[in-house]
Design a protein around this motif. Structure first.
Motif, PDB file in Angstrom:
ATOM      1  N   CYS B 154       0.758  -1.468   0.153  1.00  0.00           N
ATOM      2  CA  CYS B 154       0.185  -0.382  -0.036  1.00  0.00           C
ATOM      3  C   CYS B 154       1.068   1.239   0.010  1.00  0.00           C
ATOM      4  O   CYS B 154       1.364   1.551   0.705  1.00  0.00           O
ATOM      5  CB  CYS B 154      -0.447   0.447   1.976  1.00  0.00           C
ATOM      6  SG  CYS B 154      -2.443   1.445   1.648  1.00  0.00           S
ATOM      7  N   ARG B 156       1.022   4.824  -0.603  1.00  0.00           N
ATOM      8  CA  ARG B 156       0.071   6.283  -0.821  1.00  0.00           C
ATOM      9  C   ARG B 156       0.266   7.489  -1.046  1.00  0.00           C
ATOM     10  O   ARG B 156       0.645   8.099   0.434  1.00  0.00           O
ATOM     11  CB  ARG B 156      -1.377   6.715  -0.021  1.00  0.00           C
ATOM     12  CG  ARG B 156      -2.054   5.079  -0.559  1.00  0.00           C
ATOM     13  CD  ARG B 156      -2.933   4.801   0.351  1.00  0.00           C
ATOM     14  NE  ARG B 156      -4.040   5.479   0.154  1.00  0.00           N
ATOM     15  CZ  ARG B 156      -5.235   4.810  -1.416  1.00  0.00           C
ATOM     16  NH1 ARG B 156      -5.321   3.821  -1.772  1.00  0.00           N
ATOM     17  NH2 ARG B 156      -6.143   5.524  -1.317  1.00  0.00           N
ATOM     18  N   THR B 215      -5.028   6.837  -9.256  1.00  0.00           N
ATOM     19  CA  THR B 215      -5.926   6.112  -8.484  1.00  0.00           C
ATOM     20  C   THR B 215      -5.601   4.961  -9.454  1.00  0.00           C
ATOM     21  O   THR B 215      -6.091   4.558 -10.052  1.00  0.00           O
ATOM     22  CB  THR B 215      -6.969   6.227  -7.834  1.00  0.00           C
ATOM     23  OG1 THR B 215      -7.343   7.204  -7.296  1.00  0.00           O
ATOM     24  CG2 THR B 215      -7.433   5.258  -6.675  1.00  0.00           C
ATOM     25  N   ASP B 231      -1.761  -1.443  -4.931  1.00  0.00           N
ATOM     26  CA  ASP B 231      -2.550   0.341  -4.343  1.00  0.00           C
ATOM     27  C   ASP B 231      -1.498   1.451  -4.423  1.00  0.00           C
ATOM     28  O   ASP B 231      -0.807   1.096  -3.352  1.00  0.00           O
ATOM     29  CB  ASP B 231      -3.628  -0.003  -3.886  1.00  0.00           C
ATOM     30  CG  ASP B 231      -3.569   0.349  -2.254  1.00  0.00           C
ATOM     31  OD1 ASP B 231      -2.829  -0.756  -1.556  1.00  0.00           O
ATOM     32  OD2 ASP B 231      -4.291   1.534  -1.625  1.00  0.00           O
ATOM     33  N   ALA B 236      -3.842  11.170  -0.186  1.00  0.00           N
ATOM     34  CA  ALA B 236      -4.157  10.346   0.989  1.00  0.00           C
ATOM     35  C   ALA B 236      -4.311  10.922   1.301  1.00  0.00           C
ATOM     36  O   ALA B 236      -5.648  11.057   2.679  1.00  0.00           O
ATOM     37  CB  ALA B 236      -3.688   8.871   1.334  1.00  0.00           C
ATOM     38  N   ARG B 237      -4.223  12.702   1.975  1.00  0.00           N
ATOM     39  CA  ARG B 237      -4.639  13.286   2.587  1.00  0.00           C
ATOM     40  C   ARG B 237      -3.830  13.475   4.518  1.00  0.00           C
ATOM     41  O   ARG B 237      -3.432  14.783   4.575  1.00  0.00           O
ATOM     42  CB  ARG B 237      -5.801  13.915   2.449  1.00  0.00           C
ATOM     43  CG  ARG B 237      -6.422  13.900   1.039  1.00  0.00           C
ATOM     44  CD  ARG B 237      -6.451  15.528   0.408  1.00  0.00           C
ATOM     45  NE  ARG B 237      -6.621  15.276  -0.799  1.00  0.00           N
ATOM     46  CZ  ARG B 237      -5.835  15.754  -2.120  1.00  0.00           C
ATOM     47  NH1 ARG B 237      -5.061  16.262  -1.874  1.00  0.00           N
ATOM     48  NH2 ARG B 237      -6.327  15.726  -3.006  1.00  0.00           N
ATOM     49  N   TYR B 238      -3.525  12.672   4.760  1.00  0.00           N
ATOM     50  CA  TYR B 238      -3.934  12.101   6.581  1.00  0.00           C
ATOM     51  C   TYR B 238      -2.033  12.199   6.108  1.00  0.00           C
ATOM     52  O   TYR B 238      -1.711  11.681   7.128  1.00  0.00           O
ATOM     53  CB  TYR B 238      -4.764  11.318   6.794  1.00  0.00           C
ATOM     54  CG  TYR B 238      -4.369   9.381   5.890  1.00  0.00           C
ATOM     55  CD1 TYR B 238      -5.427   9.723   5.094  1.00  0.00           C
ATOM     56  CD2 TYR B 238      -3.152   9.089   5.967  1.00  0.00           C
ATOM     57  CE1 TYR B 238      -5.195   8.045   4.377  1.00  0.00           C
ATOM     58  CE2 TYR B 238      -3.489   7.574   5.860  1.00  0.00           C
ATOM     59  CZ  TYR B 238      -4.235   7.131   4.689  1.00  0.00           C
ATOM     60  OH  TYR B 238      -4.726   6.011   3.493  1.00  0.00           O
ATOM     61  N   ASP B 241       1.118   7.246   3.545  1.00  0.00           N
ATOM     62  CA  ASP B 241       0.489   5.731   3.554  1.00  0.00           C
ATOM     63  C   ASP B 241       1.883   4.895   2.870  1.00  0.00           C
ATOM     64  O   ASP B 241       1.347   4.219   1.805  1.00  0.00           O
ATOM     65  CB  ASP B 241      -0.659   5.421   2.952  1.00  0.00           C
ATOM     66  CG  ASP B 241      -1.437   4.287   4.099  1.00  0.00           C
ATOM     67  OD1 ASP B 241      -0.906   3.874   4.862  1.00  0.00           O
ATOM     68  OD2 ASP B 241      -2.762   4.049   4.258  1.00  0.00           O
ATOM     69  N   ARG B 243       2.835   0.678   3.573  1.00  0.00           N
ATOM     70  CA  ARG B 243       2.633  -0.274   4.167  1.00  0.00           C
ATOM     71  C   ARG B 243       2.897  -1.445   3.732  1.00  0.00           C
ATOM     72  O   ARG B 243       2.235  -1.513   2.139  1.00  0.00           O
ATOM     73  CB  ARG B 243       1.442  -0.361   5.051  1.00  0.00           C
ATOM     74  CG  ARG B 243       1.364   0.719   6.326  1.00  0.00           C
ATOM     75  CD  ARG B 243       0.015   0.566   7.132  1.00  0.00           C
ATOM     76  NE  ARG B 243      -0.967   1.097   5.850  1.00  0.00           N
ATOM     77  CZ  ARG B 243      -2.639   0.567   5.489  1.00  0.00           C
ATOM     78  NH1 ARG B 243      -3.247  -0.400   6.627  1.00  0.00           N
ATOM     79  NH2 ARG B 243      -3.287   1.712   4.784  1.00  0.00           N
TER      80      ARG B 243
END
Lengths: 339, 339, 339, 339
Positions: B154, B156, B215, B231, B236-238, B241, B243
């Motif tokens: 993952c 992002r 995306t 992916d 992701a805005r936060y 990411d 992982r």
């Protein structure tokens, strides 16, 4: 109606689970009879312990009983469409375990019968009632994170079923990932229009004997432009790994597994926490109760069931498309199999 | 050799990052010169602050300098193959940022030049040096979990790049997911032989103007029978990411994000923790240092570099295959694009 | 004995909780009668719904019933010693909610009566049966971490009780921290010999009216040389904060709170997880069932109860010592109050 | 002033750490000289590697150097007050490692000298600069959780120091818990007025030889009515356990440990995560840099230092009170030892 009188069709593991829940934990439910062609003394004793003394080998006894308002279909998949038709014909509401059927023709016939009879049909996609997955759904559905972009479902069983089960399971997509197809639809709030499946055999050689895979990843295209992915394994070994992530405009909502306990042991060798709860009976225990409560309440209140026949059919179609995609190594539109 | 004298090619953001690391944190490294056609006063001042006073607009000054042992190629992608060839011809070891090139032909030419010159070439797949991803790799590579079944990555970004960047980026697969293709190969310990890509535009309309998606999900088939999925999101805005999960015979090893801090605030409104670190400079700060340490050590000790030209080429080929898969909506074998 | 026939003394909130558990979830238990001086129609209806039709205002009906094997004392604390004595005299086994009594004299009398009658007496220290705390205990008791050095118990209620409750509660040590004194003894496997209490009023002014504090920390000395600390708050606001840590020779075992769900929402504003479950009914729901199962099994099997009269008395003595320590601002030995 | 020219007093482990930070990571700092009576070739080589060629055995060389603006006192505790006085007399700003001194008289003399000279004095309570503890502080100080009720500090070293160190350490309160007394003051925003200490010997028998304990819990009363507790262990074995919790009107803010990495390994045997970072050099690495940045900036900008001489004195007084409390087994007011 103040009380829903229920007959149980099929009294194996899942039937007994529902029977116990209906008796102990579902307001307004009254289990009055069970039927199972393999009914034995043990099953009768179990029914009796729940206060149910009408135990039959012949399911017709249930359909013919004028005091029964609703049935729970917990019998083998092959019987589902026929039982749905017969229950509908008898005017009884229907809770049916997944999948609704194995062929499109019999599913359509069953749904037609339900429609004609005007009874309620709820499918047993129990995971929608899990506190974690439901919370993810509710956050997405609230719209506060904006539109969904990507839906990811990780769903891994702790150990493979016995070979005899695999032989008649219908394959990983119809037997196992069908829950995840429903979960993806539930989270996305949009229909799946195309799938692409990769699979492999890494767990146990017997899956290959039945033209099945034990490990699979399926990509999803949704009607609204979102995309998704599901991964399944028949044997994660560390427990039942059930996680959902939805990535949206403004961020992500995801869930973790329920754990056996919240302990943490720290030593020079590392920090050890507990594993996820073992399997579906442990993880989805409360969800099984919740889906029955909703079913019974929908009957009493005359409202819609939360998971209906359309949901049941769509999950089967997607599973069929996924199998076709794996066989032909190409993306398959769900409309291709809905003929 | 006790000290590696280094010339920096390209002195923008990533060049200055490497320059700072080489000066402060890499034993045996001595940055002696920088070259950038857009060299300005600010760049010169920055170089001076690091004790570097040989600052050029013409990169030939670096290739021609007899006291320079190695180069860091931090210039735009289009220059990578040519700079590799010229550095190799000058007998200099090469650290090159990803991607190694944009066409197969130029990549092959560059790799040939490296091989002929007998110099070392290390690619900047920095994530292999992240403490979290490396731990996952080391656990998998140790074999204690058995064989890998499924690799999930993952990845992002926190926010989309400016449109001008997107216009020349080479697209999401070549610009962004190329890191994840390398990560997947690194974790699996096996080559990727086929990919299938889904993409969508949910973040910003300008991606579509350049035939790009913002995306994407890509499924992977590995030579050893494992399967995988990556992916990507441009926003992701936060936070960033990043992982990885590897599911194996005996269980799973996965990593979480580094967080800004480990605080937890509990109130009646909920429990709030910190977000992941913002972007690659925050998350992979130490990894950038570690890759340079390994590069310099490989030169000093005469050992192999940890990420070589083959790794650079494979990631490009997989990105090409992914783009083709997205365009043609079909699985594409990596061998199809390696012509 | 195959079935334990039970009479419930006190049919308020906790009595009804036990009644429900005994009826639905405790094998071998049969609730046959309830008694409560404030018995009203609602209480009778509740009892009837559980299949219990013998509902009395006079508790003597329970003590005199020859077909009742055991009682659950769920009445106000003031009645506990008398009811224990009367149940013992009638030869009935006893499950008694905490605290066992409020004065040392009446406790000693009650314990003497139990001993003389040879009946079983189990105290309702329900937290010993919580899956998290029990796991901590089991790890410590296994000895694999070596000897315990420090026991820490964090126990914080979500909101303060009404003033009327505070007025008769017996104070924070006897009403609330008594559970934690038992937890500390349970985890340490050693007696508490001395305590030192600090307290303050930060939550609600009405506590001070009753010479009570709403926030307290108590340090503990154990017979085996370990030390410990408990902190209590009447109002944590974010839920029921119930955590235990035991630090030993080779490391630490601790537990976290059960959470409402395992969701995580990540946005630019932060990462939000769920709060701890709200209060004791949510957190210790399964523990209430487990303690009753153990009590009934001990009667049927003729084995020892897991929490006995000595445990009940010790927790009261420690609470008395803590109150004295707070009042006199000095460490108080438990032996000082055991006179 | 644009640059602060610094002389280092004491060039052991902590001195070299600060020297490295000042050279590489502190804007405006220029380390120009080091002094250590035990200066050897290794120390000189280390200093040279940082570009420092003025290396002395006699600290007077530092105090007498007219081009030195500030000193870092990293020498043994016994020298702190004298060095502070001499630095102040020479008009140099002072960064001093904890504790500021061992007797109240010498501390008062040193603070008087600083005051008279008008130089800045910053104490090395590095934990205030840790990203986790600082976040807790900032949340509490923001007032958004309301008033603080309870401050809890858990501070456990991974392994005991050598016996020779223990012999001269000043004891657990002065050597180790002094950091936590400062942390408690920092978090509470209120002075500690009384302490009560419990201690035990569980780690290593040699502590008892020096009238010291290796495990301790100390309760705190703050001026504003809050209460608190600190627990220390000399050997947690699993790493450096450094956690803070502050419970307030509206909830709680707490922090967790930084971990070696964020990996998680799940197998049938359990789920394993990484341990906390090993010790203070790993955990507080960035905090050491941050405190130096703040010190240098305060000098350049002419602003207040973030941790001053009063903070240094208070932590010593509280440590004295804690030792007295342990020795006399009674609560001790801080004012009792401030004579």
């Amino acid at each position: 109606m103040k009380e829903v009188r229920i007959g149980m069709l099929g009294f194996g593991r899942i039937g007994r689970l529902h029977a116990t829940n209906l008796t102990r934990s579902v307001p307004g439910a009254k289990l009055v009879a069970v039927a199972d062609p393999y009914l034995n003394d043990d099953a009768v004793a179990f029914a009796n312990s729940l206060g149910v003394d009408r135990c039959f080998k012949d399911e017709a006894e249930i359909f013919n009983a004028s005091d029964i308002d609703a049935v729970f279909i917990c019998s083998p998949t092959g019987t589902h469409p026929d039982f749905i038709c017969r229950a509908a014909a008898a005017g009884k509401h229907i809770f049916c375990e997944k999948p609704i059927g194995l062929t499109l023709e019999e599913i359509n016939t069953a749904l037609e019968a339900v429609k004609k009879a005007g009874v309620k049909l709820q499918l047993g996609f129990v995971r929608r009632f899990d506190h974690n997955h439901k919370k993810v759904h509710d956050v997405v559905a609230s719209g506060k994170l904006g539109e969904a972009h990507v839906i990811k479902v990780c769903s891994r069983d702790p150990e493979e079923p016995p070979e005899a089960y695999v032989a008649v399971s219908g394959g990983i997509f119809m037997d196992m990932m069908i829950h995840d197809f429903d979960m993806a639809r539930y989270q996305a709030g949009s229909e799946i229009v195309e799938v692409m499946a990769y699979g492999t055999n890494k767990i146990n050689p017997f899956f290959a004997k039945y033209d099945d895979v034990d490990t699979a990843i399926v990509m999803l295209k949704f009607e609204n432009g979102a995309i998704g992915v599901i991964d399944n394994s028949r044997a994660a070994r560390y427990g039942y790994d059930q996680r959902v992530e939805v990535h949206c405009d403004k961020g992500c909502v995801q869930d973790g597994n329920d754990l056996i306990d919240m302990s943490m042991i720290s030593t020079a060798d590392g920090v050890t926490c507990e594993k996820p709860t073992w399997f579906f009976l442990e993880r989805y225990n409360n969800a099984f109760i919740a889906e029955s409560i909703d079913f019974v309440r929908a009957i009493i209140d005359g409202t819609d069931v939360p998971v209906d026949g359309h949901d049941g059919k769509m999950a089967v179609l997607i599973a069929m498309a996924a199998k076709k995609s794996l066989d032909e190594n190409r993306p398959v539109k769900v409309s291709e199999v809905d003929v």
